[in-house]
Design a protein around this motif. Structure first.
Motif, PDB file in Angstrom:
ATOM      1  N   GLU A   1       0.818  -1.219   0.000  1.00 47.02           N
ATOM      2  CA  GLU A   1       0.000   0.000   0.000  1.00 47.02           C
ATOM      3  C   GLU A   1       0.851   1.270   0.000  1.00 47.02           C
ATOM      4  OE1 GLU A   1      -3.069  -0.202  -0.616  1.00 47.02           O
ATOM      5  OE2 GLU A   1      -3.558  -2.254  -0.053  1.00 47.02           O
ATOM      6  N   ASN A   2       2.169   1.108   0.047  1.00 45.78           N
ATOM      7  CA  ASN A   2       3.106   2.243   0.010  1.00 45.78           C
ATOM      8  C   ASN A   2       2.808   3.265   1.114  1.00 45.78           C
ATOM      9  OD1 ASN A   2       5.319   3.633  -0.923  1.00 45.78           O
ATOM     10  ND2 ASN A   2       4.233   4.596  -2.624  1.00 45.78           N
ATOM     11  N   LEU A   3       2.590   2.769   2.336  1.00 47.93           N
ATOM     12  CA  LEU A   3       2.226   3.649   3.449  1.00 47.93           C
ATOM     13  C   LEU A   3       3.344   4.597   3.859  1.00 47.93           C
ATOM     14  CD1 LEU A   3      -0.008   1.895   6.097  1.00 47.93           C
ATOM     15  CD2 LEU A   3      -0.609   3.076   4.004  1.00 47.93           C
ATOM     16  N   LEU A   4       4.570   4.257   3.561  1.00 52.03           N
ATOM     17  CA  LEU A   4       5.674   5.117   3.984  1.00 52.03           C
ATOM     18  C   LEU A   4       5.616   6.488   3.322  1.00 52.03           C
ATOM     19  CD1 LEU A   4       8.572   2.518   4.102  1.00 52.03           C
ATOM     20  CD2 LEU A   4       7.026   3.245   5.936  1.00 52.03           C
TER      21      LEU A   4
ATOM     22  N   LEU B   1      11.196   3.368  11.342  1.00 53.23           N
ATOM     23  CA  LEU B   1      12.153   2.793  10.410  1.00 53.23           C
ATOM     24  C   LEU B   1      13.569   2.927  10.968  1.00 53.23           C
ATOM     25  CD1 LEU B   1      10.551   4.583   7.374  1.00 53.23           C
ATOM     26  CD2 LEU B   1      10.276   2.174   7.938  1.00 53.23           C
ATOM     27  N   THR B   2      14.534   2.402  10.260  1.00 48.96           N
ATOM     28  CA  THR B   2      15.922   2.471  10.693  1.00 48.96           C
ATOM     29  C   THR B   2      16.339   3.905  10.996  1.00 48.96           C
ATOM     30  OG1 THR B   2      16.379   0.556   9.304  1.00 48.96           O
ATOM     31  CG2 THR B   2      18.272   1.787  10.101  1.00 48.96           C
ATOM     32  N   ASP B   3      16.043   4.833  10.091  1.00 54.39           N
ATOM     33  CA  ASP B   3      16.486   6.227  10.253  1.00 54.39           C
ATOM     34  C   ASP B   3      15.368   7.250  10.143  1.00 54.39           C
ATOM     35  OD1 ASP B   3      19.214   5.612  10.553  1.00 54.39           O
ATOM     36  OD2 ASP B   3      19.482   5.473   8.393  1.00 54.39           O
ATOM     37  N   ASP B   4      14.127   6.830  10.274  1.00 52.17           N
ATOM     38  CA  ASP B   4      13.017   7.761  10.071  1.00 52.17           C
ATOM     39  C   ASP B   4      11.776   7.203  10.777  1.00 52.17           C
ATOM     40  OD1 ASP B   4      11.707   9.985   9.092  1.00 52.17           O
ATOM     41  OD2 ASP B   4      11.480   9.226   7.054  1.00 52.17           O
ATOM     42  N   THR B   5      10.787   8.054  10.934  1.00 52.31           N
ATOM     43  CA  THR B   5       9.495   7.638  11.489  1.00 52.31           C
ATOM     44  C   THR B   5       8.397   8.239  10.626  1.00 52.31           C
ATOM     45  OG1 THR B   5      10.365   7.541  13.733  1.00 52.31           O
ATOM     46  CG2 THR B   5       7.994   7.709  13.512  1.00 52.31           C
ATOM     47  N   VAL B   6       7.420   7.425  10.286  1.00 54.04           N
ATOM     48  CA  VAL B   6       6.255   7.882   9.529  1.00 54.04           C
ATOM     49  C   VAL B   6       5.057   7.730  10.452  1.00 54.04           C
ATOM     50  CG1 VAL B   6       4.779   7.462   7.537  1.00 54.04           C
ATOM     51  CG2 VAL B   6       7.262   7.183   7.330  1.00 54.04           C
ATOM     52  N   GLU B   7       4.301   8.827  10.608  1.00 50.96           N
ATOM     53  CA  GLU B   7       3.129   8.789  11.477  1.00 50.96           C
ATOM     54  C   GLU B   7       1.890   9.142  10.669  1.00 50.96           C
ATOM     55  OE1 GLU B   7       1.883  10.124  15.972  1.00 50.96           O
ATOM     56  OE2 GLU B   7       3.802  10.747  15.161  1.00 50.96           O
TER      57      GLU B   7
ATOM     58  N   ARG C   1      -5.969   7.232  -0.709  1.00 48.05           N
ATOM     59  CA  ARG C   1      -4.999   7.156   0.395  1.00 48.05           C
ATOM     60  C   ARG C   1      -5.660   6.601   1.657  1.00 48.05           C
ATOM     61  NH1 ARG C   1      -3.388  13.241   0.565  1.00 48.05           N
ATOM     62  NH2 ARG C   1      -5.636  13.189   0.501  1.00 48.05           N
ATOM     63  N   ILE C   2      -6.872   7.033   1.948  1.00 44.91           N
ATOM     64  CA  ILE C   2      -7.578   6.541   3.137  1.00 44.91           C
ATOM     65  C   ILE C   2      -7.922   5.061   2.973  1.00 44.91           C
ATOM     66  CG2 ILE C   2      -9.657   6.765   4.562  1.00 44.91           C
ATOM     67  CD1 ILE C   2      -9.568   9.781   3.987  1.00 44.91           C
TER      68      ILE C   2
END
Length: 112
Positions: free
Chosen positions: A45-48, A72-78, A95-96
């Protein structure tokens, strides 16, 4: 460098008047405990690339609340979705729908 999904935090529930999101229980999956089907869905779903806030916070009382944090290793997606059911019904936002499909997989893994 390819980022690995290190942890998932999912907070979901109904926010009654006067409640804060932090008052809702959170479920955390770390490392190998992250369900494989959820990892696959996050990628499919390519949520990142969908971080942000969706839905209408004022479309209900109490307010339905979903918060997904992908560490993630070097990032956060909220990703935060207010009133997911209403947003799905009232909007034609792909997207929803993509977020909803992943959250349904997480809902199925909850054993709290």
């Amino acid at each position: 460098m390819i980022q690995n999904l290190e942890q998932i935090e999912y907070r979901q529930g109904m926010l009654e008047k006067g409640m804060k999101p932090e008052d809702l229980p959170v479920k955390v999956w770390r490392g190998s405990k992250v369900p494989a089907d959820v990892c696959a869905a996050v990628n499919t779903e390519n949520l990142l690339n969908l971080g942000g806030v969706y839905g209408d916070k004022k479309a209900g009382d109490p307010v339905e609340y979903d918060n997904l944090k992908l560490v993630l290793t070097d990032d956060t997606v909220e990703i935060t979705v207010f009133n997911r059911g209403i947003a799905l019904f009232m909007s034609d936002d792909e997207r929803i729908r993509r977020i909803h499909r992943v959250l349904c997989k997480l809902d199925g893994t909850r054993k709290d």
